[in-house]
Scaffold this motif. Structure first.
Motif, PDB file in Angstrom:
ATOM      1  N   VAL A  51     -13.249  -1.549   8.905  1.00 51.58           N
ATOM      2  CA  VAL A  51     -13.516  -0.407   8.036  1.00 51.58           C
ATOM      3  C   VAL A  51     -12.238   0.380   7.768  1.00 51.58           C
ATOM      4  O   VAL A  51     -11.970   0.812   6.632  1.00 51.58           O
ATOM      5  N   ALA A  52     -11.406   0.552   8.799  1.00 46.51           N
ATOM      6  CA  ALA A  52     -10.153   1.299   8.630  1.00 46.51           C
ATOM      7  C   ALA A  52      -9.204   0.583   7.676  1.00 46.51           C
ATOM      8  O   ALA A  52      -8.551   1.218   6.831  1.00 46.51           O
ATOM      9  N   ALA A  53      -9.102  -0.738   7.790  1.00 38.42           N
ATOM     10  CA  ALA A  53      -8.231  -1.495   6.890  1.00 38.42           C
ATOM     11  C   ALA A  53      -8.704  -1.387   5.450  1.00 38.42           C
ATOM     12  O   ALA A  53      -7.895  -1.227   4.518  1.00 38.42           O
ATOM     13  N   ALA A  54     -10.012  -1.480   5.257  1.00 36.01           N
ATOM     14  CA  ALA A  54     -10.558  -1.348   3.908  1.00 36.01           C
ATOM     15  C   ALA A  54     -10.327   0.055   3.358  1.00 36.01           C
ATOM     16  O   ALA A  54      -9.980   0.229   2.179  1.00 36.01           O
ATOM     17  N   ALA A  55     -10.506   1.078   4.204  1.00 38.36           N
ATOM     18  CA  ALA A  55     -10.321   2.453   3.753  1.00 38.36           C
ATOM     19  C   ALA A  55      -8.879   2.731   3.366  1.00 38.36           C
ATOM     20  O   ALA A  55      -8.605   3.417   2.370  1.00 38.36           O
ATOM     21  N   THR A  56      -7.945   2.186   4.136  1.00 44.98           N
ATOM     22  CA  THR A  56      -6.531   2.369   3.806  1.00 44.98           C
ATOM     23  C   THR A  56      -6.197   1.736   2.469  1.00 44.98           C
ATOM     24  O   THR A  56      -5.504   2.330   1.625  1.00 44.98           O
ATOM     25  N   ALA A  57      -6.688   0.517   2.243  1.00 47.05           N
ATOM     26  CA  ALA A  57      -6.431  -0.159   0.967  1.00 47.05           C
ATOM     27  C   ALA A  57      -7.150   0.541  -0.174  1.00 47.05           C
ATOM     28  O   ALA A  57      -6.634   0.599  -1.306  1.00 47.05           O
ATOM     29  N   LEU A  58      -8.332   1.068   0.093  1.00 44.94           N
ATOM     30  CA  LEU A  58      -9.062   1.799  -0.946  1.00 44.94           C
ATOM     31  C   LEU A  58      -8.262   3.015  -1.398  1.00 44.94           C
ATOM     32  O   LEU A  58      -8.150   3.305  -2.594  1.00 44.94           O
ATOM     33  N   SER A  59      -7.674   3.718  -0.460  1.00 44.82           N
ATOM     34  CA  SER A  59      -6.862   4.879  -0.792  1.00 44.82           C
ATOM     35  C   SER A  59      -5.608   4.480  -1.560  1.00 44.82           C
ATOM     36  O   SER A  59      -5.177   5.189  -2.478  1.00 44.82           O
ATOM     37  N   ALA A  60      -5.032   3.321  -1.193  1.00 45.20           N
ATOM     38  CA  ALA A  60      -3.785   2.892  -1.816  1.00 45.20           C
ATOM     39  C   ALA A  60      -3.988   2.306  -3.211  1.00 45.20           C
ATOM     40  O   ALA A  60      -3.214   2.588  -4.134  1.00 45.20           O
ATOM     41  N   TYR A  61      -5.034   1.499  -3.373  1.00 44.97           N
ATOM     42  CA  TYR A  61      -5.218   0.753  -4.621  1.00 44.97           C
ATOM     43  C   TYR A  61      -6.298   1.317  -5.538  1.00 44.97           C
ATOM     44  O   TYR A  61      -6.328   0.998  -6.724  1.00 44.97           O
ATOM     45  N   GLY A  62      -7.204   2.107  -4.997  1.00 48.34           N
ATOM     46  CA  GLY A  62      -8.340   2.558  -5.782  1.00 48.34           C
ATOM     47  C   GLY A  62      -9.523   1.628  -5.628  1.00 48.34           C
ATOM     48  O   GLY A  62      -9.508   0.676  -4.841  1.00 48.34           O
ATOM     49  N   LEU A  63     -10.555   1.881  -6.424  1.00 48.72           N
ATOM     50  CA  LEU A  63     -11.835   1.210  -6.234  1.00 48.72           C
ATOM     51  C   LEU A  63     -11.793  -0.276  -6.542  1.00 48.72           C
ATOM     52  O   LEU A  63     -12.328  -1.082  -5.792  1.00 48.72           O
ATOM     53  N   GLY A  64     -11.197  -0.657  -7.657  1.00 54.18           N
ATOM     54  CA  GLY A  64     -11.239  -2.056  -8.072  1.00 54.18           C
ATOM     55  C   GLY A  64      -9.860  -2.641  -8.274  1.00 54.18           C
ATOM     56  O   GLY A  64      -8.838  -1.951  -8.187  1.00 54.18           O
ATOM     57  N   ALA A  65      -9.838  -3.930  -8.581  1.00 55.44           N
ATOM     58  CA  ALA A  65      -8.573  -4.624  -8.806  1.00 55.44           C
ATOM     59  C   ALA A  65      -8.018  -4.359 -10.203  1.00 55.44           C
ATOM     60  O   ALA A  65      -6.861  -4.664 -10.470  1.00 55.44           O
ATOM     61  N   THR A  66      -8.850  -3.856 -11.099  1.00 53.95           N
ATOM     62  CA  THR A  66      -8.506  -3.452 -12.473  1.00 53.95           C
ATOM     63  C   THR A  66      -8.193  -4.606 -13.412  1.00 53.95           C
ATOM     64  O   THR A  66      -7.815  -4.381 -14.551  1.00 53.95           O
ATOM     65  N   GLY A  67      -8.374  -5.834 -12.969  1.00 50.76           N
ATOM     66  CA  GLY A  67      -8.117  -6.955 -13.864  1.00 50.76           C
ATOM     67  C   GLY A  67      -8.299  -8.278 -13.160  1.00 50.76           C
ATOM     68  O   GLY A  67      -8.548  -8.337 -11.950  1.00 50.76           O
ATOM     69  N   SER A  68      -8.178  -9.349 -13.912  1.00 52.87           N
ATOM     70  CA  SER A  68      -8.242 -10.684 -13.317  1.00 52.87           C
ATOM     71  C   SER A  68      -6.970 -10.938 -12.514  1.00 52.87           C
ATOM     72  O   SER A  68      -5.973 -10.218 -12.634  1.00 52.87           O
ATOM     73  N   ARG A  69      -7.011 -11.961 -11.698  1.00 55.78           N
ATOM     74  CA  ARG A  69      -5.884 -12.244 -10.823  1.00 55.78           C
ATOM     75  C   ARG A  69      -4.598 -12.506 -11.604  1.00 55.78           C
ATOM     76  O   ARG A  69      -3.500 -12.190 -11.128  1.00 55.78           O
ATOM     77  N   LEU A  70      -4.696 -13.094 -12.800  1.00 55.12           N
ATOM     78  CA  LEU A  70      -3.499 -13.443 -13.560  1.00 55.12           C
ATOM     79  C   LEU A  70      -3.030 -12.307 -14.473  1.00 55.12           C
ATOM     80  O   LEU A  70      -1.987 -12.431 -15.121  1.00 55.12           O
ATOM     81  N   VAL A  71      -3.783 -11.220 -14.541  1.00 60.47           N
ATOM     82  CA  VAL A  71      -3.369 -10.080 -15.355  1.00 60.47           C
ATOM     83  C   VAL A  71      -2.773  -9.007 -14.445  1.00 60.47           C
ATOM     84  O   VAL A  71      -1.560  -8.891 -14.318  1.00 60.47           O
ATOM     85  N   ARG A  72      -3.636  -8.236 -13.763  1.00 59.26           N
ATOM     86  CA  ARG A  72      -3.153  -7.197 -12.855  1.00 59.26           C
ATOM     87  C   ARG A  72      -3.893  -7.214 -11.526  1.00 59.26           C
ATOM     88  O   ARG A  72      -3.676  -6.351 -10.683  1.00 59.26           O
ATOM     89  N   GLY A  73      -4.776  -8.190 -11.339  1.00 59.26           N
ATOM     90  CA  GLY A  73      -5.661  -8.155 -10.186  1.00 59.26           C
ATOM     91  C   GLY A  73      -5.104  -8.704  -8.897  1.00 59.26           C
ATOM     92  O   GLY A  73      -5.710  -8.527  -7.844  1.00 59.26           O
ATOM     93  N   SER A  74      -3.959  -9.383  -8.930  1.00 53.97           N
ATOM     94  CA  SER A  74      -3.371  -9.906  -7.691  1.00 53.97           C
ATOM     95  C   SER A  74      -2.562  -8.814  -7.007  1.00 53.97           C
ATOM     96  O   SER A  74      -1.668  -8.219  -7.610  1.00 53.97           O
ATOM     97  N   THR A  75      -2.865  -8.570  -5.758  1.00 51.82           N
ATOM     98  CA  THR A  75      -2.152  -7.547  -4.988  1.00 51.82           C
ATOM     99  C   THR A  75      -1.590  -8.176  -3.718  1.00 51.82           C
ATOM    100  O   THR A  75      -1.904  -9.328  -3.373  1.00 51.82           O
ATOM    101  N   GLU A  76      -0.783  -7.404  -3.018  1.00 52.45           N
ATOM    102  CA  GLU A  76      -0.275  -7.882  -1.737  1.00 52.45           C
ATOM    103  C   GLU A  76      -1.415  -8.143  -0.759  1.00 52.45           C
ATOM    104  O   GLU A  76      -1.337  -9.052   0.080  1.00 52.45           O
ATOM    105  N   ALA A  77      -2.497  -7.364  -0.879  1.00 49.54           N
ATOM    106  CA  ALA A  77      -3.655  -7.584  -0.006  1.00 49.54           C
ATOM    107  C   ALA A  77      -4.242  -8.976  -0.218  1.00 49.54           C
ATOM    108  O   ALA A  77      -4.627  -9.656   0.745  1.00 49.54           O
ATOM    109  N   HIS A  78      -4.317  -9.430  -1.477  1.00 44.25           N
ATOM    110  CA  HIS A  78      -4.822 -10.778  -1.765  1.00 44.25           C
ATOM    111  C   HIS A  78      -3.876 -11.846  -1.200  1.00 44.25           C
ATOM    112  O   HIS A  78      -4.318 -12.816  -0.576  1.00 44.25           O
ATOM    113  N   ALA A  79      -2.582 -11.675  -1.456  1.00 48.37           N
ATOM    114  CA  ALA A  79      -1.615 -12.679  -1.021  1.00 48.37           C
ATOM    115  C   ALA A  79      -1.577 -12.818   0.487  1.00 48.37           C
ATOM    116  O   ALA A  79      -1.509 -13.938   1.028  1.00 48.37           O
ATOM    117  N   GLU A  80      -1.619 -11.702   1.204  1.00 49.13           N
ATOM    118  CA  GLU A  80      -1.595 -11.755   2.664  1.00 49.13           C
ATOM    119  C   GLU A  80      -2.860 -12.402   3.216  1.00 49.13           C
ATOM    120  O   GLU A  80      -2.803 -13.186   4.182  1.00 49.13           O
TER     121      GLU A  80
END
Length: 378
Positions: A51-80
């Protein structure tokens, strides 16, 4: 009323008469029901680190990925997350999807086309079945868990590109596919093996790496693994893991990857935290195994024919769909949530209660749940 709405009403009445109506039951955040229906096998969905990891990422990135993976949706969280998933499964690479359903559709479509012969286990999940249909490939449904039957189908089409599709732990009855035998069949004939490891990931294999790992097939170049992040990891999303060439192909051509909004970064971060816990959760896996034995003993003593499950899911046959519904409802009224599986969710047409075991349920609550299931039986 328009004719098409009238037709839908008629179909709804027919389903109701057959006991096949389904209902949405929203649950509150403070729900105190003992859960033997969900898939949170390791009890990680509410783990403080997750829950803490999700909350930290929620604060950093916001609610959604804002796009598909090839547009703006890939983040460091996905890659890791993808890097650690690949390492856990012993695969060259892994690719994360927004759901396990889309991962299965994408995997089958990537590996099969109209020239391919697909051999699909009769008890496969709907997502695999739909993937076979969407691929345009000729699909032969093989008897459940029968590697000899698979070999016979492949031998009847020598030299043809072929894909064998199976779950590892099957989602309805919880039995285990003969993965080592299937791989012997496919590797000897130049076919690929696609394994949906959704119900084994986190539960079976070294460090919970799944049924493929348990069968000694991790990293095999002719094996592709799919799974979900929504069961043992307590989150949401799906994955495909295998040789780097399959991931490259999916990124370039996979419609369920390219055109879908990415998994929210907060969910990816939470699932990553759950992965780290799951790798070291031998005590939780041991508890699941002990509870599987406890369930078989308790229900067997009450006269039910229940098989020892390979993982953490098992089923009890009900006399019919209406009896299954009533049984599940009576359990729910007494504070126990169980799964109710009816056609078309059941591959053999029989209705069942499905019990999913969780390390997050206390010993006292688990024992009480088994008693309620027995007492409420039709």
């Amino acid at each position: 009323m328009a004719a098409w709405l009238t037709a839908l009403e008629r179909l709804a009445r027919s389903r109701a008469k057959a006991g096949l109506t389904r209902e949405l039951r929203p649950r509150p955040a403070d729900d105190d029901v003992v859960d033997l229906a969900g898939n949170d096998y390791l009890g990680l969905a509410r783990h403080p680190e997750v829950v803490a990891a999700a909350a930290t990422a929620l604060s950093a990135y916001g609610l959604g990925a804002t796009g598909s993976r090839l547009v703006r949706g890939s983040t460091e969280a996905h890659a890791e997350l993808e890097s650690d998933l690949a390492g856990w499964l012993g695969a060259e690479q892994a690719l994360v999807y927004s759901s396990g359903y889309l991962a299965n559709l994408g995997a089958v479509r990537a590996l099969a086309d109209k020239h391919t012969l697909v051999v699909s286990d009769a008890y496969n999940h709907a997502s695999l079945i739909d993937g076979c249909k969407m691929s345009g490939a000729e699909t032969v449904v093989a008897p459940h868990g029968d590697s000899a039957a698979v070999a016979a189908v492949l031998d009847a089409a020598p030299g043809r590109p072929a894909l064998v599709v199976t779950e590892s732990v099957f989602s309805v009855d919880g039995d285990l596919a003969p993965l080592a035998a299937l791989h012997e069949v496919t590797s000897a004939r130049g076919a690929l093996l696609l394994v949906d490891d959704a119900h084994a990931l986190g539960v079976l294999g070294p460090q919970g790496a799944g049924g493929v790992a348990a069968a000694g097939l991790s990293g095999a170049p002719d094996v592709v693994v799919t799974a979900t992040l929504s069961k043992s990891l307590g989150g949401a999303g799906g994955l495909i893991a295998g040789p780097r060439q399959i991931v490259r192909h999916l990124v370039d051509t996979g419609r369920t990857f390219i055109y879908d909004t990415a998994l929210p970064p907060a969910v990816a971060a939470g699932a990553h935290a759950a992965l780290r816990i799951a790798r070291e959760a031998g005590d939780r896996r041991a508890l699941l195994a002990a509870r599987a034995e406890q369930t078989v003993r308790r229900l067997g003593a009450a006269g039910f024919a229940v098989r020892r499950p390979a993982g953490a899911v098992l089923s009890v046959t009900a006399p019919g769909p209406e009896a299954a519904l009533a049984w599940a409802a009576d359990c729910r009224d007494r504070g126990i949530a169980v799964g109710c599986f009816r056609p078309p969710s059941t591959p053999d047409g029989s209705s069942r209660l499905r019990l999913t075991l969780s390390a997050g349920v206390s010993d006292v609550d688990f024992a009480r749940a088994l008693d309620v299931i027995v007492e409420c039986a039709p």
